[in-house]
Design a protein around this motif. Structure first.
Motif: not given
Length: 107
Positions: A50-65
């Protein structure tokens, strides 16, 4: 959710360590300290996923739109699964969380 049968003493220390598993980066404490206790180790592995999933979700913020949408849904998923894990610990059960337990079993 399927429940696993694990051996443990289920004392106060065990419950606290298992609960730490679902509190963000604190999942590393039971993972490193209580590897011998099956109940704690089960929850620590799920908490790590679950923690790894949360960290990977932060990288999604760099995806446009779509980044903000992906981050929002992922954050909600992390919150829901963390709460389900904490409820599982409070009831002293080992619920296998969907998808999370599948990944945790492969760690």
């Amino acid at each position: 959710m399927v429940e696993a049968i694990l051996r443990s003493t289920l004392g106060a220390r065990t419950t606290i360590m298992a609960a730490l598993s679902y509190l963000s980066v604190l999942c590393f404490v039971p993972l490193l300290v209580d590897r011998d206790d099956e109940f704690v180790y089960f929850h620590a592995k799920q908490g790590l996923v679950i923690w790894i999933w949360g960290v990977l979700a932060l990288f999604a913020l760099h995806v446009p739109v779509l980044g903000k949408w992906i981050f929002g849904f992922s954050s909600m998923g992390v919150l829901v699964f963390s709460l389900l894990g904490l409820v599982s610990v409070v009831f002293q059960r080992a619920w296998k969380l969907p998808v999370v337990s599948w990944v945790a079993d492969r760690i």
